[in-house]
Design an enzyme around this catalytic site. Structure first.
Site, PDB file in Angstrom:
ATOM      1  N   LYS A  87       9.494  11.033  -0.696  1.00  0.00           N
ATOM      2  CA  LYS A  87       8.698  10.353   0.344  1.00  0.00           C
ATOM      3  C   LYS A  87       9.636   9.658   1.344  1.00  0.00           C
ATOM      4  O   LYS A  87       9.475   9.783   2.561  1.00  0.00           O
ATOM      5  CB  LYS A  87       7.772   9.327  -0.312  1.00  0.00           C
ATOM      6  CG  LYS A  87       7.029   8.455   0.686  1.00  0.00           C
ATOM      7  CD  LYS A  87       6.359   7.238   0.038  1.00  0.00           C
ATOM      8  CE  LYS A  87       5.965   6.242   1.120  1.00  0.00           C
ATOM      9  NZ  LYS A  87       5.513   4.964   0.619  1.00  0.00           N
ATOM     10  N   THR A 131       6.383   0.704   1.929  1.00  0.00           N
ATOM     11  CA  THR A 131       7.371   1.541   2.625  1.00  0.00           C
ATOM     12  C   THR A 131       6.598   2.560   3.458  1.00  0.00           C
ATOM     13  O   THR A 131       5.916   3.429   2.895  1.00  0.00           O
ATOM     14  CB  THR A 131       8.268   2.297   1.617  1.00  0.00           C
ATOM     15  OG1 THR A 131       8.943   1.341   0.811  1.00  0.00           O
ATOM     16  CG2 THR A 131       9.288   3.156   2.349  1.00  0.00           C
ATOM     17  N   LEU A 179       0.831  -1.201   0.000  1.00  0.00           N
ATOM     18  CA  LEU A 179       0.000   0.000   0.000  1.00  0.00           C
ATOM     19  C   LEU A 179       0.873   1.262   0.000  1.00  0.00           C
ATOM     20  O   LEU A 179       2.060   1.202   0.324  1.00  0.00           O
ATOM     21  CB  LEU A 179      -0.915  -0.041   1.236  1.00  0.00           C
ATOM     22  CG  LEU A 179      -1.893  -1.229   1.231  1.00  0.00           C
ATOM     23  CD1 LEU A 179      -2.420  -1.519   2.629  1.00  0.00           C
ATOM     24  CD2 LEU A 179      -3.042  -0.957   0.259  1.00  0.00           C
ATOM     25  N   PRO A 180       0.275   2.429  -0.324  1.00  0.00           N
ATOM     26  CA  PRO A 180       1.104   3.631  -0.484  1.00  0.00           C
ATOM     27  C   PRO A 180       1.824   4.105   0.781  1.00  0.00           C
ATOM     28  O   PRO A 180       3.025   4.371   0.736  1.00  0.00           O
ATOM     29  CB  PRO A 180       0.110   4.694  -0.960  1.00  0.00           C
ATOM     30  CG  PRO A 180      -1.030   3.932  -1.552  1.00  0.00           C
ATOM     31  CD  PRO A 180      -1.114   2.649  -0.779  1.00  0.00           C
ATOM     32  N   LYS A 233      15.244   0.252   5.553  1.00  0.00           N
ATOM     33  CA  LYS A 233      14.866   0.807   4.242  1.00  0.00           C
ATOM     34  C   LYS A 233      15.089   2.329   4.200  1.00  0.00           C
ATOM     35  O   LYS A 233      15.679   2.851   3.255  1.00  0.00           O
ATOM     36  CB  LYS A 233      13.399   0.458   3.973  1.00  0.00           C
ATOM     37  CG  LYS A 233      12.723   1.215   2.863  1.00  0.00           C
ATOM     38  CD  LYS A 233      12.984   0.614   1.522  1.00  0.00           C
ATOM     39  CE  LYS A 233      12.370   1.471   0.418  1.00  0.00           C
ATOM     40  NZ  LYS A 233      12.741   1.042  -0.903  1.00  0.00           N
TER      41      LYS A 233
HETATM   42  P1  NAD Z   1       0.715   2.443  -6.118  1.00  0.00           P
HETATM   43  O1  NAD Z   1       0.108   3.731  -5.710  1.00  0.00           O
HETATM   44  O2  NAD Z   1       0.952   2.155  -7.578  1.00  0.00           O
HETATM   45  O3  NAD Z   1      -0.184   1.223  -5.561  1.00  0.00           O
HETATM   46  C1  NAD Z   1      -0.857   1.230  -4.327  1.00  0.00           C
HETATM   47  C2  NAD Z   1      -2.167   0.469  -4.507  1.00  0.00           C
HETATM   48  O4  NAD Z   1      -2.819   0.385  -3.239  1.00  0.00           O
HETATM   49  C3  NAD Z   1      -3.149   1.167  -5.464  1.00  0.00           C
HETATM   50  O5  NAD Z   1      -3.548   0.247  -6.477  1.00  0.00           O
HETATM   51  C4  NAD Z   1      -4.318   1.568  -4.558  1.00  0.00           C
HETATM   52  O6  NAD Z   1      -5.569   1.529  -5.205  1.00  0.00           O
HETATM   53  C5  NAD Z   1      -4.212   0.522  -3.460  1.00  0.00           C
HETATM   54  N1  NAD Z   1      -4.869   0.909  -2.212  1.00  0.00           N
HETATM   55  C6  NAD Z   1      -4.748   2.083  -1.516  1.00  0.00           C
HETATM   56  N2  NAD Z   1      -5.502   2.039  -0.389  1.00  0.00           N
HETATM   57  C7  NAD Z   1      -6.126   0.813  -0.386  1.00  0.00           C
HETATM   58  C8  NAD Z   1      -7.029   0.182   0.486  1.00  0.00           C
HETATM   59  N3  NAD Z   1      -7.481   0.795   1.598  1.00  0.00           N
HETATM   60  N4  NAD Z   1      -7.454  -1.071   0.179  1.00  0.00           N
HETATM   61  C9  NAD Z   1      -7.020  -1.694  -0.949  1.00  0.00           C
HETATM   62  N5  NAD Z   1      -6.149  -1.131  -1.826  1.00  0.00           N
HETATM   63  C10 NAD Z   1      -5.716   0.108  -1.551  1.00  0.00           C
HETATM   64  O7  NAD Z   1       2.077   2.315  -5.299  1.00  0.00           O
HETATM   65  P2  NAD Z   1       3.350   1.398  -5.642  1.00  0.00           P
HETATM   66  O8  NAD Z   1       4.265   2.107  -6.559  1.00  0.00           O
HETATM   67  O9  NAD Z   1       2.878   0.023  -5.974  1.00  0.00           O
HETATM   68  O10 NAD Z   1       4.055   1.392  -4.196  1.00  0.00           O
HETATM   69  C11 NAD Z   1       3.553   0.642  -3.117  1.00  0.00           C
HETATM   70  C12 NAD Z   1       4.529   0.757  -1.954  1.00  0.00           C
HETATM   71  O11 NAD Z   1       5.806   0.254  -2.369  1.00  0.00           O
HETATM   72  C13 NAD Z   1       4.763   2.194  -1.483  1.00  0.00           C
HETATM   73  O12 NAD Z   1       4.841   2.201  -0.090  1.00  0.00           O
HETATM   74  C14 NAD Z   1       6.112   2.558  -2.136  1.00  0.00           C
HETATM   75  O13 NAD Z   1       6.820   3.529  -1.386  1.00  0.00           O
HETATM   76  C15 NAD Z   1       6.818   1.219  -2.117  1.00  0.00           C
HETATM   77  N6  NAD Z   1       7.868   1.056  -3.150  1.00  0.00           N
HETATM   78  C16 NAD Z   1       7.629   1.427  -4.426  1.00  0.00           C
HETATM   79  C17 NAD Z   1       8.633   1.273  -5.378  1.00  0.00           C
HETATM   80  C18 NAD Z   1       8.404   1.677  -6.830  1.00  0.00           C
HETATM   81  O14 NAD Z   1       9.387   1.733  -7.586  1.00  0.00           O
HETATM   82  N7  NAD Z   1       7.160   1.932  -7.244  1.00  0.00           N
HETATM   83  C19 NAD Z   1       9.879   0.732  -5.018  1.00  0.00           C
HETATM   84  C20 NAD Z   1      10.087   0.322  -3.698  1.00  0.00           C
HETATM   85  C21 NAD Z   1       9.058   0.495  -2.767  1.00  0.00           C
END
Ligand code: NAD
Length: 300
Positions: free
Chosen positions: A246, A96, A65-66, A171
Site C-alpha cells: 500500500k 497513512t 482510517l484505512p 511517511k
Molecule cells: P484497520 O483496518 O485495522 O482499522 C481501520 C478502522 O477504520 C476499522 O476498524 C474500520 O471499521 C474503521 N472505519 C473504516 N471506515 C470508517 C468510517 N467511515 N467511519 C468509522 N470507522 C471507519 O487499519 P489499521 O491497521 O488500524 O491502520 C489504520 C491506518 O494506519 C492505515 O492508514 C494504515 O496504513 C496505517 N498504519 C498501520 C500500521 C499497522 O501496523 N497496522 C502501521 C503504521 C500505519
C-alpha cells in the site's frame, strides 16, 4: 481534561484511543464496527452512534482510517467532521493516505479556519498500544502546537515536517526507502548463502561495513542474528507485505504526480505486488527473502 472524538478503532486506532483515555481525557469513539466501539467502552471511553455525535462539542478530533477515500468520506460533506466541529477544535488525521487527499482535507479545514494536521505514524500495533509511535506532522505552526500534546500522549516522538500534506510525504518517502533497503538486504543474504557464507557471518561483517542499514541490524530478514525480528517467528507480522505494498503504491502515485524519477521504488512495488499475488500478503515484509529465494529456484 479535553473532550476528544476518536474515529477508526482498528488495529492501530484501538490502542491509540485507549492511550487518550489513560491520559485522562473524555474520549468519544466511533467506528463502523460496533464490537470495536464496545472494546473501547470497556476501557473507559464513551460510545458515539455517528461521526456527528462523536465530534459535536469536541476539543480535538483524531482519525485512524484505512485510506484516502475513507478519510475524505469522514471529513467532507454535510455530515462530515469539518461541517460539525467548533472553531476551537484541533483535528489530527493519523491514517497513512495519499498526499493529495491529505492536502485537500487540509485546504478545506483551512478555508473554514479549523486547525488540521496530517500526522501519519511510524511503528506498528505494539507501539500503538504502548504509546511509543513516531508522528510525522504536516500543518500550520498553530495547528502543530495545538495537536502536539494530544500526539505526545500516543507517541515517543512528534516531528513537524512542514505544511499540510508534509507528514504523508515524509511517511511514504521513508517507507519507499525501507522497502528498497529490505529487498537489497534480502538479496545480499541470499547471494551470501549461495557463496557459502553463514547468515551470522555475513551479518557480523555487513553490520560493521558499508552495507549497514536498519533492515539488517534492527529487522534482520535472516533468522538468528536479531532475536526480536519477525524472521524468528515464521515471518508473522510485524509489518505485513500488504501494508508495505500500500505504501509503495502511494509513493509511486505521488512520484507520478510530481514527475519524480524513482526506478528503485517502482521495482520495489512490483516485487511486493508479485509476492502479494503469490499469497504472501499476510506475511511480514521481511519474508521477501523467502520469496526471492523461491523465484531464483523457479528461474534455474
Ligand atoms: P484497520 O483496518 O485495522 O482499522 C481501520 C478502522 O477504520 C476499522 O476498524 C474500520 O471499521 C474503521 N472505519 C473504516 N471506515 C470508517 C468510517 N467511515 N467511519 C468509522 N470507522 C471507519 O487499519 P489499521 O491497521 O488500524 O491502520 C489504520 C491506518 O494506519 C492505515 O492508514 C494504515 O496504513 C496505517 N498504519 C498501520 C500500521 C499497522 O501496523 N497496522 C502501521 C503504521 C500505519
Amino acid at each position: 481534561m479535553a473532550r476528544i472524538a476518536f474515529i477508526g478503532l482498528g488495529n492501530m486506532g484501538s490502542g491509540m484511543a485507549a492511550n487518550q483515555v489513560k491520559a485522562g481525557h473524555d474520549v468519544h469513539v466511533f467506528d463502523l464496527n460496533p464490537d470495536a466501539i464496545a472494546a473501547l467502552v470497556a476501557k473507559g471511553a464513551q460510545a458515539a452512534a455517528s461521526v456527528t455525535e462523536a465530534v459535536t462539542g469536541a476539543d480535538a478530533v483524531i482519525t485512524m482510517l484505512p485510506a484516502g477515500k475513507h478519510v475524505r468520506g469522514v471529513y467532507e460533506g454535510d455530515e462530515g467532521v469539518l461541517a460539525k466541529v467548533d472553531d476551537h477544535c484541533v483535528i489530527m488525521d493519523c491514517s497513512t493516505i495519499d498526499v493529495e487527499s491529505a492536502r485537500a482535507v487540509g485546504a478545506a479545514a483551512a478555508e473554514k479556519g479549523i486547525k488540521f494536521v496530517d500526522a501519519p505514524v511510524s511503528g506498528g500495533v505494539a507501539a500503538a498500544e504502548a504509546g511509543t509511535l513516531t508522528f510525522m506532522v504536516g500543518g500550520r505552526d498553530d495547528a502543530f502546537k495545538a495537536a502536539e500534546p494530544f500526539l505526545n500522549a500516543m507517541g515517543k516522538a512528534v516531528i513537524h515536517a512542514g505544511v499540510a500534506g508534509a507528514g504523508q510525504a515524509a511517511k511514504i518517502c521513508n517507507n519507499m526507502l525501507l522497502g528498497i533497503h529490505m529487498i537489497g538486504t534480502c538479496e545480499a543474504f541470499n547471494l551470501a548463502r549461495k557463496l557459502g557464507l553463514s547468515d551470522q557471518s555475513f551479518f557480523d561483517i555487513a553490520s560493521k561495513a558499508s552495507g549497514q542499514n536498519w533492515s539488517l541490524t534492527s529487522y534482520c530478514p535472516a533468522p538468528g542474528p536479531v532475536p526480536t525480528a519477525p524472521s524468528n517467528r515464521d515471518y508473522k507480522p510485524g509489518f505485513a507485505v500488504a501494508m508495505m505494498l500500500k505504501d509503495l503504491k502511494l509513493a509511486q502515485d505521488a512520484a507520478k504526480h510530481v514527475d519524480a524519477h524513482t526506478p528503485m521504488g517502482e521495482r520495489a512495488e512490483s516485487l511486493y505486488e508479485a509476492f502479494d499475488a503469490a499469497g504472501g500478503g499476510g506475511m511480514d515484509f521481511s519474508a521477501m527473502i523467502k520469496f526471492l529465494e523461491g523465484e531464483a529456484g523457479s528461474n534455474s
